[in-house]
Design a protein around this motif. Structure first.
Motif, PDB file in Angstrom:
ATOM      1  N   VAL A 193       0.837  -1.200   0.000  1.00 14.05           N
ATOM      2  CA  VAL A 193       0.000   0.000   0.000  1.00 14.05           C
ATOM      3  C   VAL A 193       0.872   1.251   0.000  1.00 14.05           C
ATOM      4  CG1 VAL A 193      -1.524   1.397   1.466  1.00 14.05           C
ATOM      5  CG2 VAL A 193      -2.096  -0.987   0.988  1.00 14.05           C
ATOM      6  N   ILE A 194       1.910   1.251   0.825  1.00  6.70           N
ATOM      7  CA  ILE A 194       2.829   2.395   0.859  1.00  6.70           C
ATOM      8  C   ILE A 194       3.489   2.589  -0.502  1.00  6.70           C
ATOM      9  CG2 ILE A 194       5.033   3.186   1.816  1.00  6.70           C
ATOM     10  CD1 ILE A 194       4.123   1.887   4.480  1.00  6.70           C
ATOM     11  N   ARG A 195       3.884   1.482  -1.115  1.00 11.91           N
ATOM     12  CA  ARG A 195       4.489   1.536  -2.443  1.00 11.91           C
ATOM     13  C   ARG A 195       3.516   2.145  -3.450  1.00 11.91           C
ATOM     14  NH1 ARG A 195       6.913  -4.065  -4.266  1.00 11.91           N
ATOM     15  NH2 ARG A 195       8.330  -3.523  -2.567  1.00 11.91           N
ATOM     16  N   GLY A 196       2.255   1.752  -3.379  1.00  8.76           N
ATOM     17  CA  GLY A 196       1.244   2.295  -4.278  1.00  8.76           C
ATOM     18  C   GLY A 196       0.996   3.776  -4.061  1.00  8.76           C
ATOM     19  N   LEU A 197       0.938   4.191  -2.802  1.00 12.67           N
ATOM     20  CA  LEU A 197       0.739   5.611  -2.506  1.00 12.67           C
ATOM     21  C   LEU A 197       1.873   6.449  -3.083  1.00 12.67           C
ATOM     22  CD1 LEU A 197      -0.498   5.357   1.205  1.00 12.67           C
ATOM     23  CD2 LEU A 197      -1.836   6.190  -0.739  1.00 12.67           C
ATOM     24  N   ARG A 198       3.081   5.953  -2.952  1.00 11.24           N
ATOM     25  CA  ARG A 198       4.221   6.684  -3.507  1.00 11.24           C
ATOM     26  C   ARG A 198       4.141   6.742  -5.025  1.00 11.24           C
ATOM     27  NH1 ARG A 198       8.439   4.238   0.923  1.00 11.24           N
ATOM     28  NH2 ARG A 198       8.513   6.086   2.261  1.00 11.24           N
ATOM     29  N   LYS A 199       3.643   5.678  -5.619  1.00  9.16           N
ATOM     30  CA  LYS A 199       3.584   5.644  -7.078  1.00  9.16           C
ATOM     31  C   LYS A 199       2.592   6.672  -7.608  1.00  9.16           C
ATOM     32  CE  LYS A 199       4.115   2.606 -10.937  1.00  9.16           C
ATOM     33  NZ  LYS A 199       4.508   1.244 -11.351  1.00  9.16           N
ATOM     34  N   ILE A 200       1.534   6.942  -6.858  1.00 12.13           N
ATOM     35  CA  ILE A 200       0.560   7.932  -7.337  1.00 12.13           C
ATOM     36  C   ILE A 200       0.895   9.337  -6.846  1.00 12.13           C
ATOM     37  CG2 ILE A 200      -1.263   6.230  -7.582  1.00 12.13           C
ATOM     38  CD1 ILE A 200      -2.524   7.240  -5.017  1.00 12.13           C
ATOM     39  N   GLY A 201       2.057   9.488  -6.178  1.00 11.81           N
ATOM     40  CA  GLY A 201       2.542  10.833  -5.930  1.00 11.81           C
ATOM     41  C   GLY A 201       2.656  11.285  -4.491  1.00 11.81           C
ATOM     42  N   PHE A 202       2.264  10.440  -3.541  1.00 11.35           N
ATOM     43  CA  PHE A 202       2.372  10.851  -2.143  1.00 11.35           C
ATOM     44  C   PHE A 202       3.816  10.791  -1.659  1.00 11.35           C
ATOM     45  CE2 PHE A 202      -2.171   9.792  -2.049  1.00 11.35           C
ATOM     46  CZ  PHE A 202      -2.665  10.849  -1.297  1.00 11.35           C
ATOM     47  N   THR A 203       4.158  11.752  -0.835  1.00  9.44           N
ATOM     48  CA  THR A 203       5.431  11.719  -0.112  1.00  9.44           C
ATOM     49  C   THR A 203       5.138  11.170   1.286  1.00  9.44           C
ATOM     50  OG1 THR A 203       6.328  13.596  -1.326  1.00  9.44           O
ATOM     51  CG2 THR A 203       7.357  13.063   0.799  1.00  9.44           C
ATOM     52  N   ILE A 204       5.780  10.064   1.632  1.00  9.20           N
ATOM     53  CA  ILE A 204       5.530   9.399   2.905  1.00  9.20           C
ATOM     54  C   ILE A 204       6.806   9.417   3.721  1.00  9.20           C
ATOM     55  CG2 ILE A 204       4.855   7.214   4.009  1.00  9.20           C
ATOM     56  CD1 ILE A 204       3.300   6.636   1.362  1.00  9.20           C
ATOM     57  N   SER A 205       6.708   9.907   4.929  1.00  6.92           N
ATOM     58  CA  SER A 205       7.885  10.016   5.777  1.00  6.92           C
ATOM     59  C   SER A 205       8.312   8.643   6.288  1.00  6.92           C
ATOM     60  CB  SER A 205       7.606  10.933   6.966  1.00  6.92           C
ATOM     61  OG  SER A 205       6.723  10.304   7.887  1.00  6.92           O
ATOM     62  N   TYR A 206       9.554   8.559   6.713  1.00  6.17           N
ATOM     63  CA  TYR A 206      10.078   7.318   7.293  1.00  6.17           C
ATOM     64  C   TYR A 206       9.280   6.945   8.543  1.00  6.17           C
ATOM     65  CZ  TYR A 206      13.332   4.030   9.484  1.00  6.17           C
ATOM     66  OH  TYR A 206      13.896   2.932  10.077  1.00  6.17           O
ATOM     67  N   GLN A 207       8.913   7.938   9.345  1.00 10.67           N
ATOM     68  CA  GLN A 207       8.136   7.681  10.555  1.00 10.67           C
ATOM     69  C   GLN A 207       6.775   7.081  10.225  1.00 10.67           C
ATOM     70  OE1 GLN A 207       7.082  11.190  12.799  1.00 10.67           O
ATOM     71  NE2 GLN A 207       6.585  10.039  14.655  1.00 10.67           N
ATOM     72  N   GLU A 208       6.129   7.635   9.197  1.00 12.97           N
ATOM     73  CA  GLU A 208       4.817   7.116   8.792  1.00 12.97           C
ATOM     74  C   GLU A 208       4.942   5.683   8.282  1.00 12.97           C
ATOM     75  OE1 GLU A 208       2.388  11.047   7.265  1.00 12.97           O
ATOM     76  OE2 GLU A 208       3.952  10.217   5.974  1.00 12.97           O
ATOM     77  N   GLN A 209       5.947   5.447   7.453  1.00  9.29           N
ATOM     78  CA  GLN A 209       6.160   4.094   6.925  1.00  9.29           C
ATOM     79  C   GLN A 209       6.403   3.104   8.054  1.00  9.29           C
ATOM     80  OE1 GLN A 209       8.767   3.132   3.414  1.00  9.29           O
ATOM     81  NE2 GLN A 209      10.049   2.196   4.985  1.00  9.29           N
ATOM     82  N   MET A 210       7.275   3.449   8.976  1.00 14.89           N
ATOM     83  CA  MET A 210       7.599   2.567  10.097  1.00 14.89           C
ATOM     84  C   MET A 210       6.363   2.261  10.928  1.00 14.89           C
ATOM     85  SD  MET A 210      10.842   1.589  10.545  1.00 14.89           S
ATOM     86  CE  MET A 210      11.112   1.536  12.318  1.00 14.89           C
ATOM     87  N   ALA A 211       5.590   3.305  11.234  1.00 16.17           N
ATOM     88  CA  ALA A 211       4.414   3.120  12.076  1.00 16.17           C
ATOM     89  C   ALA A 211       3.383   2.227  11.390  1.00 16.17           C
ATOM     90  CB  ALA A 211       3.799   4.480  12.416  1.00 16.17           C
ATOM     91  N   TYR A 212       3.166   2.447  10.094  1.00 19.59           N
ATOM     92  CA  TYR A 212       2.152   1.663   9.377  1.00 19.59           C
ATOM     93  C   TYR A 212       2.573   0.201   9.272  1.00 19.59           C
ATOM     94  CZ  TYR A 212      -2.022   1.474   6.459  1.00 19.59           C
ATOM     95  OH  TYR A 212      -3.288   1.216   5.991  1.00 19.59           O
ATOM     96  N   ILE A 213       3.834  -0.041   8.970  1.00 21.43           N
ATOM     97  CA  ILE A 213       4.334  -1.416   8.899  1.00 21.43           C
ATOM     98  C   ILE A 213       4.280  -2.077  10.269  1.00 21.43           C
ATOM     99  CG2 ILE A 213       6.428  -2.806   8.555  1.00 21.43           C
ATOM    100  CD1 ILE A 213       7.125  -0.943   6.217  1.00 21.43           C
ATOM    101  N   ASN A 214       4.698  -1.359  11.302  1.00 22.59           N
ATOM    102  CA  ASN A 214       4.691  -1.917  12.662  1.00 22.59           C
ATOM    103  C   ASN A 214       3.277  -2.241  13.130  1.00 22.59           C
ATOM    104  OD1 ASN A 214       7.491  -0.043  14.154  1.00 22.59           O
ATOM    105  ND2 ASN A 214       7.439  -1.846  12.845  1.00 22.59           N
ATOM    106  N   TYR A 215       2.335  -1.360  12.817  1.00 21.28           N
ATOM    107  CA  TYR A 215       0.948  -1.605  13.244  1.00 21.28           C
ATOM    108  C   TYR A 215       0.383  -2.832  12.534  1.00 21.28           C
ATOM    109  CZ  TYR A 215      -3.928  -0.757  14.526  1.00 21.28           C
ATOM    110  OH  TYR A 215      -5.208  -0.897  15.012  1.00 21.28           O
ATOM    111  N   TRP A 216       0.682  -2.961  11.245  1.00 21.34           N
ATOM    112  CA  TRP A 216       0.194  -4.138  10.528  1.00 21.34           C
ATOM    113  C   TRP A 216       0.913  -5.409  10.983  1.00 21.34           C
ATOM    114  CZ3 TRP A 216      -4.072  -5.367   8.199  1.00 21.34           C
ATOM    115  CH2 TRP A 216      -4.882  -4.354   7.696  1.00 21.34           C
ATOM    116  N   SER A 217       2.131  -5.284  11.453  1.00 19.76           N
ATOM    117  CA  SER A 217       2.815  -6.447  12.023  1.00 19.76           C
ATOM    118  C   SER A 217       2.119  -6.882  13.311  1.00 19.76           C
ATOM    119  CB  SER A 217       4.294  -6.137  12.287  1.00 19.76           C
ATOM    120  OG  SER A 217       5.018  -6.110  11.072  1.00 19.76           O
TER     121      SER A 217
END
Length: 318
Positions: A193-217
């Motif tokens: 999902v993060i990869r897709g968001l970036r592909k359509i133009g979103f800038t995602i911070s490292y903190q956001e990526q880490m939190a989203y991956i950790n929560y889904w883990s």
């Protein structure tokens, strides 16, 4: 140290599997469970459900063992989802599900369950509801249903294993709905999902990526995934995704049939006012890339550059 993913293809979810075998092996017990589950709507119903189905206490014990997710991680993940929920829900259907279909052995399981291609709209709705429950700030309150949803999905996976193993299943594929396949699915909800968001133009911070991956883990742990298959950072997630896709992504009749049914569902839902049917296929190919799209026979349509730019423009102002 590299993971022995072959080992994880032979592992399901012993606690949930034992629970399902206990209730499904007797018609009266199964009827009792089905009735109790039909009344289990919110977390507030859990106590009454346990009174009827005391063996379900294993899930409480599992949640206690896993522990609560870090509150800062959860809040960051929920805020991230809240700001991008419309795009994320679209990506689940146009990117995450197709990504899962590219794993040939796992696609065979989805194909054998039949609902994934005979009742696609309902499956998409259920997936959206599950994600919305997980991302609801009050999802784990008494009035929420996040705990209930986790429990029901865990049982659904175990029930799938139970029934598929009674049929003509190829043991060379590993257990149906095994740990490796579940890990790939979990990644499709986070990293992909993060990869897709970036592909359509979103800038995602490292903190956001880490939190989203950790929560889904954490969600994955609650669904019975072993800690070894739950990435705690972006590199671990990327390494695991590369390992799984490298082992399993290839053309398959099951994957192609699932994609065909998925696209037909989108076509049926599309009113064609803002986007043409061919552009839906083009958008899916744009998100997946040509390599995976060709494996799945996604139509070779182009997603108009003008609409790509419009997506990026929306992303910058969202």
């Amino acid at each position: 140290m590299a993971l022995d993913l072959d080992k994880f293809r032979q592992v399901g979810d012993p606690l949930a599997d034992d629970f399902i075998a206990n209730y499904f092996s007797n018609a009266d017990n199964k009827k009792k469970l089905d009735l109790a589950l039909s009344k289990l709507k919110t977390n507030a119903n859990w106590v009454d459900f346990l009174a009827e189905i005391p063996e379900a206490i294993f899930f409480d014990e599992e949640l206690k063992r896993i522990g609560l997710v870090d509150l800062k991680i959860k809040n960051t993940a929920l805020e991230f989802y809240s700001k991008k929920s419309t795009y994320i829900l679209q990506l689940l259907g146009l990117l995450s599900l197709p990504y899962c279909y590219a794993a040939a052995d796992g696609a065979m399981v989805l194909y054998q369950t039949e609902r994934m291609y005979k009742d696609v709209a309902k499956r998409l709705e259920e997936t959206g509801m599950f994600v919305a429950s997980m991302m609801n700030p009050k999802g784990f309150d008494e009035t929420g249903d996040a705990k209930v949803q986790l429990f029901k999905v865990r049982l659904m996976h175990a029930a799938g294993r139970y029934y598929i193993l009674k049929g003509n299943w190829d043991d060379n594929l590993g257990l149906p709905v095994n740990q490796e396949d579940l890990a790939g699915t979990n990644l499709s909800f986070s990293l992909i999902v993060i990869r897709g968001l970036r592909k359509i133009g979103f800038t995602i911070s490292y903190q956001e990526q880490m939190a989203y991956i950790n929560y889904w883990s954490w969600i994955g742990a609650a669904l019975g995934l072993t800690p070894e298959l739950l990435p705690q950072n972006g590199k671990q997630a990327l390494d695991l995704e590369k390992a799984i896709s490298g082992r399993h992504f290839k053309p398959s009749l099951a994957g192609k049939q699932l994609i065909k049914s998925l696209l037909q569902c989108f076509y049926n839902l599309n009113d064609r006012k803002q986007i043409k049917n061919v552009e839906i296929a083009g958008f899916m190919r744009f998100l997946l890339g040509d390599k995976i799209s060709d494996m799945l026979d996604v139509p070779k349509e182009k997603f108009p550059v003008s609409k790509q730019l419009l997506l990026k423009l929306k992303a910058t102002v969202s």
